[in-house]
Design a protein around this motif. Structure first.
Motif, PDB file in Angstrom:
ATOM      1  N   THR A  96      -3.818   1.296   3.399  1.00 52.98           N
ATOM      2  CA  THR A  96      -4.048   1.141   1.933  1.00 52.98           C
ATOM      3  C   THR A  96      -2.630   1.369   1.037  1.00 52.98           C
ATOM      4  OG1 THR A  96      -6.370   1.804   2.051  1.00 52.98           O
ATOM      5  CG2 THR A  96      -5.376   1.810  -0.043  1.00 52.98           C
ATOM      6  N   ARG A  97      -1.906   2.446   1.716  1.00 51.99           N
ATOM      7  CA  ARG A  97      -0.741   2.903   0.884  1.00 51.99           C
ATOM      8  C   ARG A  97       0.342   1.765   1.067  1.00 51.99           C
ATOM      9  NH1 ARG A  97      -1.293   8.286   2.935  1.00 51.99           N
ATOM     10  NH2 ARG A  97      -2.294   9.443   1.420  1.00 51.99           N
ATOM     11  N   GLN A  98       0.253   1.419   2.632  1.00 54.80           N
ATOM     12  CA  GLN A  98       1.332   0.383   2.850  1.00 54.80           C
ATOM     13  C   GLN A  98       1.107  -1.115   2.000  1.00 54.80           C
ATOM     14  OE1 GLN A  98       1.432  -0.676   6.868  1.00 54.80           O
ATOM     15  NE2 GLN A  98       3.073  -1.938   6.811  1.00 54.80           N
ATOM     16  N   ILE A 100      -0.633  -1.256  -0.892  1.00 49.45           N
ATOM     17  CA  ILE A 100      -0.083  -1.308  -2.050  1.00 49.45           C
ATOM     18  C   ILE A 100       1.310  -1.326  -2.564  1.00 49.45           C
ATOM     19  CG2 ILE A 100      -0.322   0.434  -4.179  1.00 49.45           C
ATOM     20  CD1 ILE A 100      -2.980   1.312  -3.269  1.00 49.45           C
ATOM     21  N   ASN A 101       2.258  -0.467  -1.740  1.00 48.38           N
ATOM     22  CA  ASN A 101       3.639  -0.549  -1.785  1.00 48.38           C
ATOM     23  C   ASN A 101       4.035  -2.133  -1.554  1.00 48.38           C
ATOM     24  OD1 ASN A 101       3.717   2.074  -2.198  1.00 48.38           O
ATOM     25  ND2 ASN A 101       4.156   2.810  -0.094  1.00 48.38           N
ATOM     26  N   THR A 102       3.827  -2.815  -0.468  1.00 50.73           N
ATOM     27  CA  THR A 102       4.080  -4.137  -0.332  1.00 50.73           C
ATOM     28  C   THR A 102       3.799  -4.891  -1.676  1.00 50.73           C
ATOM     29  OG1 THR A 102       3.770  -3.788   2.130  1.00 50.73           O
ATOM     30  CG2 THR A 102       3.761  -6.186   1.103  1.00 50.73           C
ATOM     31  N   THR A 103       2.646  -4.927  -2.005  1.00 50.46           N
ATOM     32  CA  THR A 103       2.236  -5.793  -3.115  1.00 50.46           C
ATOM     33  C   THR A 103       2.984  -5.321  -4.302  1.00 50.46           C
ATOM     34  OG1 THR A 103      -0.189  -5.714  -2.384  1.00 50.46           O
ATOM     35  CG2 THR A 103       0.178  -6.412  -4.501  1.00 50.46           C
ATOM     36  N   SER A 104       3.188  -4.005  -4.458  1.00 45.44           N
ATOM     37  CA  SER A 104       3.913  -3.618  -5.877  1.00 45.44           C
ATOM     38  C   SER A 104       5.430  -4.108  -5.702  1.00 45.44           C
ATOM     39  CB  SER A 104       3.991  -2.171  -5.936  1.00 45.44           C
ATOM     40  OG  SER A 104       2.585  -1.620  -6.080  1.00 45.44           O
ATOM     41  N   GLN A 105       6.184  -3.803  -4.476  1.00 46.84           N
ATOM     42  CA  GLN A 105       7.426  -4.463  -4.420  1.00 46.84           C
ATOM     43  C   GLN A 105       7.716  -5.913  -4.513  1.00 46.84           C
ATOM     44  OE1 GLN A 105       8.483  -3.071  -0.275  1.00 46.84           O
ATOM     45  NE2 GLN A 105       8.867  -0.738  -1.090  1.00 46.84           N
ATOM     46  N   GLY A 106       6.784  -6.678  -4.102  1.00 42.95           N
ATOM     47  CA  GLY A 106       6.765  -8.216  -4.061  1.00 42.95           C
ATOM     48  C   GLY A 106       6.586  -8.401  -5.568  1.00 42.95           C
ATOM     49  N   LEU A 107       5.654  -7.963  -6.320  1.00 41.03           N
ATOM     50  CA  LEU A 107       5.412  -8.138  -7.796  1.00 41.03           C
ATOM     51  C   LEU A 107       6.685  -7.910  -8.569  1.00 41.03           C
ATOM     52  CD1 LEU A 107       3.389  -9.076  -9.938  1.00 41.03           C
ATOM     53  CD2 LEU A 107       2.616  -6.787 -10.085  1.00 41.03           C
ATOM     54  N   VAL A 108       7.282  -6.485  -8.557  1.00 43.63           N
ATOM     55  CA  VAL A 108       8.566  -6.496  -8.949  1.00 43.63           C
ATOM     56  C   VAL A 108       9.756  -7.189  -8.754  1.00 43.63           C
ATOM     57  CG1 VAL A 108      10.319  -4.078  -9.416  1.00 43.63           C
ATOM     58  CG2 VAL A 108       7.686  -3.808  -9.416  1.00 43.63           C
TER      59      VAL A 108
END
Length: 193
Positions: A96-98, A100-108
């Motif tokens: 789950t953490r991975q 969320i981090n992947t989605t956040s980095q792509g969005l930013v």
């Protein structure tokens, strides 16, 4: 008398005569004007919706279920099962953490790229406007016109002010002219100009 006899004879009705011959048929009359069209009949059946019924009453409560069996307070838990459950939970948290981090980095990264592109376009537009020679020439002409206008207004106000000061000074020294009226330098300068 003869008159009475004639009147009596005239008053008598004669005998009914024989039937006469049939007459000649007349010419046919003119044809009439056409009649109006009739009304169309109803070809479709219109059905109106009925009124909805009233809502039904709530159903009765069901019977209670059978009570559950008492637990054993974890006395009979297999320690091996407990360890595998903990490992599964840790693995799910890590996944789950991975995500969320992947989605956040792509969005930013996407938002940063969008704003960088938009800012580059706006910067290019402002630079093009600033380097445009037509705009520079128009600004130069407007600046020149404002400068000439300000100079004319300042000169006009200086002349009026100077005329008023001289009129005041002459009013103290020479209260009136030869004709009895006060001397006004402003009117003399105005006529000369």
């Amino acid at each position: 008398t003869a008159i009475a006899l004639i009147q009596t004879v005239r008053a008598l009705r004669g005998l009914k005569g024989d039937r006469g011959d049939p007459g000649i048929p007349g010419i046919p009359g003119r044809q009439g004007i056409p009649g109006r069209d009739g009304l169309n009949g109803v070809t479709t059946v219109v059905t109106l919706p009925g009124t909805p019924g009233i809502p039904g009453r709530d159903g009765r409560d069901g019977t209670n279920g059978i009570n559950g069996r008492d637990g054993r307070n974890g006395v009979d838990v297999n320690p091996a099962d407990l360890g595998s459950l903990r490992a599964l939970i840790v693995q799910q948290h890590a996944q789950t953490r991975q995500n969320i981090n992947t989605t956040s980095q792509g969005l930013v990264a996407g938002v940063k790229g969008f704003f960088t592109t938009q800012l580059a376009g706006i910067t290019a537009l402002i630079t093009a406007i600033a380097n445009n020679t037509y705009i520079e020439k128009a600004l130069s002409v407007l600046t020149f016109a404002a400068t000439v206008h300000n100079g004319l207004m300042l000169s006009n106000n200086l002349a009026q002010t100077l005329g008023t000061v001289i009129d005041q000074v002459l009013g103290f020294i020479l209260p009136k002219g030869l004709d009895g009226n006060p001397i006004s330098i402003g009117s003399v300068l105005g006529k000369a100009a």
